[in-house]
Scaffold this active site. Structure first.
Site, PDB file in Angstrom:
ATOM      1  N   ILE A  24     -12.648  -0.513  36.514  1.00  0.00           N
ATOM      2  CA  ILE A  24     -12.372  -1.326  37.685  1.00  0.00           C
ATOM      3  C   ILE A  24     -11.211  -0.757  38.491  1.00  0.00           C
ATOM      4  O   ILE A  24     -11.257  -0.719  39.724  1.00  0.00           O
ATOM      5  CB  ILE A  24     -12.079  -2.775  37.265  1.00  0.00           C
ATOM      6  CG1 ILE A  24     -13.356  -3.438  36.718  1.00  0.00           C
ATOM      7  CG2 ILE A  24     -11.543  -3.590  38.444  1.00  0.00           C
ATOM      8  CD1 ILE A  24     -13.136  -4.816  36.123  1.00  0.00           C
ATOM      9  N   TYR A 164      -6.964 -12.394  24.215  1.00  0.00           N
ATOM     10  CA  TYR A 164      -7.293 -11.934  25.560  1.00  0.00           C
ATOM     11  C   TYR A 164      -7.409 -13.125  26.511  1.00  0.00           C
ATOM     12  O   TYR A 164      -6.879 -13.103  27.632  1.00  0.00           O
ATOM     13  CB  TYR A 164      -8.599 -11.147  25.522  1.00  0.00           C
ATOM     14  CG  TYR A 164      -9.026 -10.559  26.846  1.00  0.00           C
ATOM     15  CD1 TYR A 164      -8.313  -9.513  27.423  1.00  0.00           C
ATOM     16  CD2 TYR A 164     -10.149 -11.037  27.518  1.00  0.00           C
ATOM     17  CE1 TYR A 164      -8.713  -8.965  28.642  1.00  0.00           C
ATOM     18  CE2 TYR A 164     -10.557 -10.499  28.724  1.00  0.00           C
ATOM     19  CZ  TYR A 164      -9.829  -9.465  29.284  1.00  0.00           C
ATOM     20  OH  TYR A 164     -10.217  -8.931  30.486  1.00  0.00           O
ATOM     21  N   GLY A 195     -16.307 -10.971  35.539  1.00  0.00           N
ATOM     22  CA  GLY A 195     -17.078 -11.481  34.422  1.00  0.00           C
ATOM     23  C   GLY A 195     -17.420 -10.364  33.456  1.00  0.00           C
ATOM     24  O   GLY A 195     -16.536  -9.695  32.918  1.00  0.00           O
ATOM     25  N   ILE A 196     -18.712 -10.146  33.243  1.00  0.00           N
ATOM     26  CA  ILE A 196     -19.177  -9.119  32.312  1.00  0.00           C
ATOM     27  C   ILE A 196     -19.433  -7.847  33.111  1.00  0.00           C
ATOM     28  O   ILE A 196     -20.370  -7.770  33.909  1.00  0.00           O
ATOM     29  CB  ILE A 196     -20.454  -9.588  31.594  1.00  0.00           C
ATOM     30  CG1 ILE A 196     -20.153 -10.876  30.815  1.00  0.00           C
ATOM     31  CG2 ILE A 196     -20.981  -8.510  30.666  1.00  0.00           C
ATOM     32  CD1 ILE A 196     -21.381 -11.573  30.281  1.00  0.00           C
ATOM     33  N   VAL A 197     -18.589  -6.855  32.893  1.00  0.00           N
ATOM     34  CA  VAL A 197     -18.588  -5.644  33.712  1.00  0.00           C
ATOM     35  C   VAL A 197     -19.009  -4.440  32.871  1.00  0.00           C
ATOM     36  O   VAL A 197     -18.601  -4.319  31.712  1.00  0.00           O
ATOM     37  CB  VAL A 197     -17.196  -5.387  34.320  1.00  0.00           C
ATOM     38  CG1 VAL A 197     -17.273  -4.292  35.378  1.00  0.00           C
ATOM     39  CG2 VAL A 197     -16.623  -6.669  34.912  1.00  0.00           C
ATOM     40  N   GLY A 198     -19.784  -3.565  33.463  1.00  0.00           N
ATOM     41  CA  GLY A 198     -20.213  -2.360  32.765  1.00  0.00           C
ATOM     42  C   GLY A 198     -19.130  -1.310  32.743  1.00  0.00           C
ATOM     43  O   GLY A 198     -19.171  -0.328  33.483  1.00  0.00           O
ATOM     44  N   THR A 199     -18.121  -1.498  31.889  1.00  0.00           N
ATOM     45  CA  THR A 199     -16.999  -0.567  31.757  1.00  0.00           C
ATOM     46  C   THR A 199     -16.776  -0.246  30.290  1.00  0.00           C
ATOM     47  O   THR A 199     -17.371  -0.864  29.393  1.00  0.00           O
ATOM     48  CB  THR A 199     -15.706  -1.176  32.319  1.00  0.00           C
ATOM     49  OG1 THR A 199     -15.378  -2.351  31.549  1.00  0.00           O
ATOM     50  CG2 THR A 199     -15.857  -1.550  33.784  1.00  0.00           C
TER      51      THR A 199
END
Length: 268
Positions: A24, A164, A195-199
């Site tokens: 991000i 977290y 939210g739910i991130v592709g990282t």
């Protein structure tokens, strides 16, 4: 051609983005570079090669960027980051406190060291970044925009992500208090809640959740992704677009907000 009367001699706006070597943070740094800001790409010394590559990419696209090493848990390093960045940028207008870490541990198995590590980076680090940025902006006398990384868990905690979740609830509260105290200086303080991130961070969360729940790798993120109203996992650029707005004059009348940019998992 601009005449002496029409030429704008003001310096370009300057931004610092921490945790900007990948994920991000990288998307935010690249977007702010495209928006015309001079950008300091800040990350841990171990990430310097990646941070420099981000800065080089911004420069290759016609922007101006610099890579700077920093550990956001170290007060001295944060002060040095701001000082060094101002020497490059001439002016600090936007500070994006993006750096953060996560972990997947049941509360009954969590050590104090694990708890402290996440709170130290995510919450203490945010405090140090907010404070140093505000001090510089107040000294400049021109206001500015401070933007923090919260999370969907600042509103809806996830099991096995207790530390977290606590850290991001803290960022949300810190953001509100800072907005109240620094409005008199023309500084707005807001946060974004992905939210739910592709990282890489979510790859790790998926792996640990899968282990804890007896699922195959990839199954955990698919399970939680079913809650996304828009039907797809978030990508870093989704967040960067919103941060672009928070960093722009269009958001001048917005402060103290922690806004969910999660594809419709949680509704306020």
């Amino acid at each position: 051609m601009a005449t002496d009367e029409t030429r704008d001699d003001r310096p370009k706006r300057g931004a610092i983005v921490t945790g900007a070597a990948r994920g991000i943070g990288r998307a935010i740094a690249e977007r702010l570079g495209r928006d015309g800001l001079n950008v300091v790409v800040a990350d841990l010394p171990a990430m310097h090669t990646e941070a420099q590559a981000v800065a080089d990419g911004i420069a290759a696209a016609g922007g101006r960027a610099f890579a700077v090493d920093v550990d956001v848990t170290d007060e001295r390093q944060i002060r040095s980051l701001v000082q060094e960045s101002v020497s490059h940028l001439e002016h600090l207008d936007v500070f994006v406190a993006n750096a953060g870490v996560a972990g997947v541990v049941p509360l009954l198995e969590m050590t104090t060291e694990e708890f402290d590590r996440v709170l130290r980076v995510n919450l203490r680090g945010a405090f140090l970044q907010y404070q140093a940025a505000a001090r510089q902006m107040i000294a400049q006398g021109t206001g500015g925009k401070i933007i923090g990384a919260a999370s969907i868990v600042a509103y809806r905690p996830f099991a096995l992500l207790g530390h977290y979740s606590a850290s991001k609830w803290g960022v949300r509260g810190l953001t509100q208090a800072a907005a109240m105290e620094w409005a008199q200086h023309g500084i707005t303080v807001n946060a974004y809640c992905p939210g739910i991130v592709g990282t890489a961070m979510w790859d790790l969360i998926d792996e640990r959740l899968a282990e804890a729940e007896g699922l195959d790798k990839g199954a955990a993120i698919r399970k939680y992704s079913e809650q996304i109203t828009l039907g797809r996992v978030e990508v870093p650029e989704d967040v960067a677009k919103f941060v672009s707005y928070l960093a722009s004059p269009d958001s001048d009348y917005m402060t103290g907000q922690s806004v969910m940019i999660d594809g419709g998992v949680q509704f306020a």
